[in-house]
Design a protein around this motif. Structure first.
Motif, short mmCIF file in Angstrom:
data_model
loop_
_atom_site.label_atom_id
_atom_site.label_comp_id
_atom_site.label_asym_id
_atom_site.label_seq_id
_atom_site.Cartn_x
_atom_site.Cartn_y
_atom_site.Cartn_z
N ALA A 31 0.84 -1.21 0.00
CA ALA A 31 0.00 0.00 0.00
C ALA A 31 0.88 1.26 0.00
CB ALA A 31 -0.94 -0.01 1.20
N ILE A 35 1.46 4.24 -3.15
CA ILE A 35 1.31 5.68 -2.95
C ILE A 35 2.61 6.41 -3.28
CG2 ILE A 35 0.89 7.50 -1.23
CD1 ILE A 35 -1.63 5.93 -2.05
N VAL A 79 -4.35 5.19 -4.90
CA VAL A 79 -5.00 5.40 -3.61
C VAL A 79 -6.07 4.34 -3.35
CG1 VAL A 79 -6.52 6.98 -2.32
CG2 VAL A 79 -4.48 7.86 -3.45
N ALA A 80 -6.85 4.03 -4.38
CA ALA A 80 -7.90 3.00 -4.22
C ALA A 80 -7.29 1.64 -3.91
CB ALA A 80 -8.75 2.92 -5.48
N ALA A 82 -4.25 1.03 -2.67
CA ALA A 82 -3.58 1.09 -1.36
C ALA A 82 -4.59 0.99 -0.22
CB ALA A 82 -2.77 2.37 -1.24
N ALA A 83 -5.69 1.71 -0.35
CA ALA A 83 -6.73 1.66 0.70
C ALA A 83 -7.32 0.26 0.78
CB ALA A 83 -7.82 2.68 0.40
N ALA A 84 -7.55 -0.37 -0.36
CA ALA A 84 -8.11 -1.72 -0.35
C ALA A 84 -7.14 -2.71 0.27
CB ALA A 84 -8.47 -2.14 -1.77
N ALA A 86 -4.60 -2.12 2.38
CA ALA A 86 -4.42 -1.83 3.80
C ALA A 86 -5.68 -2.20 4.60
CB ALA A 86 -4.09 -0.35 3.99
N GLY A 87 -6.84 -1.85 4.07
CA GLY A 87 -8.08 -2.18 4.77
C GLY A 87 -8.31 -3.67 4.89
N TRP A 90 -5.94 -5.14 7.44
CA TRP A 90 -6.42 -4.86 8.80
C TRP A 90 -7.55 -5.82 9.16
CZ3 TRP A 90 -11.07 -3.06 10.86
CH2 TRP A 90 -11.01 -2.71 12.20
#
Length: 151
Positions: A31, A35, A79-80, A82-84, A86-87, A90
């Motif tokens: 992620a 970025i 960004v999409a 990376a967010a996916a 990382a999310g 988690w």
């Protein structure tokens, strides 16, 4: 003393195995890398602009618009993704078994996207290695046992 020993056993059972922690760390690293790679593209905006102007029939205004569109599109995708990543990492860490399936689908789609562009760059190689190693760690037996264990 038995109670504290039992508490330690319970907390150890709640802790994901090393291989799964490695996978989560690799998803996080991926992620961050996505970025950083998108941000670095903005630093080299002048070179991209010059390359587009060199194309026959391209005006400076068209080149500027194309550069802005390319960089914004690249940033939005980074960004999409990376967010996916990382999310979902988690959520895996929170012991949601379905997140592992979702990150597998995301990884396959991302790798198909990379191969579809036929861009075999070093940075795409890094993305592929990070994604594949993280994916492999996610599906090791220890990871499966922990994710499917009692909650």
């Amino acid at each position: 003393m038995n109670a504290s020993s039992s508490d330690r056993d319970d907390s150890a059972a709640d802790k994901p195995p090393r291989v799964l922690r490695t996978a989560v760390g690799l998803w996080g690293a991926l992620a961050v890398f996505l970025i950083v790679r998108a941000a670095v593209a903005w630093v080299d905006v002048d070179r991209l602009h010059r390359r587009l102007i060199e194309q026959p029939g391209t005006t400076p205004a068209e080149a500027s618009s194309a550069v802005r569109s390319l960089l914004l599109g690249n940033l939005a995708i980074a960004v999409a993704l990376a967010a996916a990543y990382a999310g979902l990492a988690w959520l895996i860490r929170q012991r949601h078994w379905w997140a592992r399936i979702a990150v597998t689908v995301l990884t396959v789609a991302h790798l198909v996207m990379i191969l579809g562009t036929m861009s075999l760059s070093a940075s795409n190689g890094i993305v592929a290695v990070l994604a594949l190693v993280a994916w492999a760690c996610c599906w090791r037996a220890e990871s499966t046992e922990w994710l499917n264990g009692e909650r």
